[in-house]
Design an enzyme around this catalytic site. Sequence first.
Site, PDB file in Angstrom:
ATOM      1  N   ASP A 147      20.277  39.982  36.863  1.00 43.96           N
ATOM      2  CA  ASP A 147      20.617  40.792  38.022  1.00 43.96           C
ATOM      3  C   ASP A 147      19.935  42.152  37.808  1.00 43.96           C
ATOM      4  OD1 ASP A 147      21.597  41.794  40.347  1.00 43.96           O
ATOM      5  OD2 ASP A 147      23.690  41.300  39.968  1.00 43.96           O
TER       6      ASP A 147
HETATM    7  C1  BGC Z   1      23.001  42.630  43.187  1.00 43.23           C
HETATM    8  C2  BGC Z   1      22.303  41.316  43.408  1.00 43.23           C
HETATM    9  C3  BGC Z   1      21.040  41.538  44.191  1.00 43.23           C
HETATM   10  C4  BGC Z   1      20.153  42.511  43.434  1.00 43.23           C
HETATM   11  C5  BGC Z   1      18.829  42.793  44.127  1.00 43.23           C
HETATM   12  C6  BGC Z   1      22.060  43.681  42.604  1.00 43.23           C
HETATM   13  O1  BGC Z   1      22.640  44.938  42.632  1.00 43.23           O
HETATM   14  O2  BGC Z   1      24.116  42.445  42.349  1.00 43.23           O
HETATM   15  O3  BGC Z   1      23.159  40.426  44.084  1.00 43.23           O
HETATM   16  O4  BGC Z   1      20.381  40.321  44.416  1.00 43.23           O
HETATM   17  O5  BGC Z   1      20.852  43.730  43.310  1.00 43.23           O
HETATM   18  O6  BGC Z   1      18.980  43.578  45.240  1.00 43.23           O
END
Ligand code: BGC
Length: 802
Positions: free
Chosen positions: A279
Amino acid sequence: MKNYVTVLIAVSLLLNFLQSKAQNLPQLGKNSAKEVVAAMTLEEKAQLVVGKGMKFGGTSSGTGVGITEDKVAGASGTTFAIPRLGVPSIVVADGPAGLRIDSIRNNDHSKTYYATAWPVATLLASTWDTSVVKKVGVAFGNEIHNYGVDIILAPALNIHRNPLGGRNFEYYSEDPLIAGSMAAAITNGIQSNGVGTSVKHYAANNQETNRNSVNTIVSERALREIYLKGFEITLKRSNPWTVMSSYNLINDTMASESYELLTTVLRKDWGYKGFVMSDWFGGRNAVAQMKAGNDLLMPGTKQQTQKIIDAVNHDSLDVKMLDENCERILNIILQSPSFKKYKYNNQPDLKAHAAIAREAAAEGMVLLKNANNALPFASIKNIALFGNNGYDLIAGGTGSGDVNKAYKVSLYQGLINAGYNIDAVTVEAYKNYIADYNTKHPKKDFFQEFSNPTPPAPEFEVDDNIIKTKALNTDVAVIVIGRNAGEGKDRKIDDDFNLSATEQALIKNVADAFHAQNKKVIVVLNIGGVIETVSWRDKVDGILLAWQPGLEGGNAIADILSGKVNPSGRLATTFPVKYEDVPSAKNFPGKEFPEKATTGNFGMKQIPAEVTYEEGIYVGYRYYNTFNVKPAYEFGYGLSYCNFTFGNLKLSSSTFNKDITATIAITNQGKYAGKEVVEMYITAPVNNIDKPAAELKAFAKTKLLKPGETQTLKFTLTATDLASFYTDKEEWVADAGKYTVKAGASSTDIRLKASFNLENEIVVEKVNKALSPKTNISELKSAPVKETSYINELNNFYTIGQ
Ligand code: BGC
């Protein structure tokens, strides 16, 4: 000038090509990923496993989503290209409810890049219909493909452990079979277009409070049966290209640094072949992440690349491991549209997709109450519409699950489109109030808005005299109650899970005034997560749970209210009577250790925290039904404008062999065409370990049945469906004994039962030991309740094997 640049690019590409030829360099596609990796320098390897970074503050378009401007503005990230080896860069973008990219680029308003805001996952799950969800996936994937994106950062399938979870709208259900089935359906739909998905957030990431630092302490059994199960189902049924590891720790190890999570379980137990990405900025130690099998670090920083290079040079990271990470990434890049040089047109058929969004939205709305057939509207022309969100639809939640859509249809607009008159006085009052609030509370810049969204206008306090007049000169009152939440923050109990005093007063005043005139009151819930209903539901005649229904929401709600569509949604998550009834209530969001605070990403304070899942496997209906706690609206509940009868439940045998099939006949007894959902629960024998009173093992929705029409549905249950996880043996075991199959219209409205016997226990699967908690968890256990008092099990129907 332009020609000159073109010539230069052509010459450099040619030189590149000739150089590769001269050196006889392997090329991705012509040579295997292994051969390409063998030709990569250490620097190239370290670059491939770390994304190209992220730009803050939005893009020049001003829409504020953007972080990757080089190919698809507003996408979440890209990977490094290695042109000399034929490796292109690929683009990844959010998110679960629609493609999140910039809608305007470089201030050029002549061309737009809007995407469809689909109904949120919680609504899609409430369809209980994987074919509808797959259809959404096919259209969604087409949009992703035509906007030049390779991998969508979706679906998200964490479990609804607690109603306050800020991202619950992005997730499907409290039940892993529903979550996994829906995530597999949307993945199959999306990937049928030749683009990939990233199933997230793996795993046990069920809260936003301290999301980067919270240590989730959970038993192996609860992990295997609840928190990992949905992922396992998704991977086995749809083979997503990638998996996204989560931010949290699981039993003391960061998910993205956990070899046991990413290699032992994911690859060794489940045989997963795709790659894992972190993530965004997740994890703390790039080298540990590589070793764990977290192949790609997103969005990627230069420091991470350097650390990986240093670790190989200093022998603390075996280059063979890095090679495997690279190979897995290359094997997916090989399938990507960027590798295939797909000529995307930036012109998906948004009109056709809007029609699919509307259809899916109506399929997943749940009719919670319909006293005296208050719905569908009969001889209604003039509607008094109350509630801010009647005029300002919440199409979906906030954060990375948000979508830049061209428009959203409010319920006000939807009702007008359906031919109703909406009382002008209320319209004017609400519109002025909302416009005034928005002017006084302008949106902040991208980053601030992302981390701390401007709260919506507080509920408008309507003058009681207006309400009384409207009760005289309109036919019905519709009150919309709205809730929004999203990434970065969990919801709260007061004024969120519970209604605010203004909302309670609105419902009471409208109900008193309209009932005094013998007119009905309908509440529409435009919410992304569960709320309290018991304190006010008796005051109104009908309640429609519309969830956050995507950009066509107002039209879809009007379709149900008018009777154009007969509701067939069912709850995939329980509505408890009160927050304290939730099994995780005393362990949410856990403990904080402020004295140990450190500085995390971007100088933000990071507070270590831990949350213990003491409720173990008793999540959602598994808890309520086993411990006899009556919910407000139970898992699987939902009304239709028709009644259906369940008949003729037959099992293929009274003893279990390799599998067993159950057939059941469903008849529409109503006067409208409609669909019924059949939910197959199983009560398993309790020999050694305790088990929930019943668990959902199969489900299906009928086709649209005409009045009087019958359809026979067939379900197959395998040994896997009978098995529970034995932690001491690391085995999935189907215990010997009597199994009862319960065909329900909800988890407590069991219409027919039948049973079969399993003579000898079956060891369905032996898995590797992994993810054991380091401390003792005092987990909830139960002496199973045989028949709970509020469960309506109609024994007067035809049953066999009893
Ligand atoms: C989120 C993810 C997301 C990623 C990219 C993170 O803060 O938890 O779900 O895909 O950002 O934007």
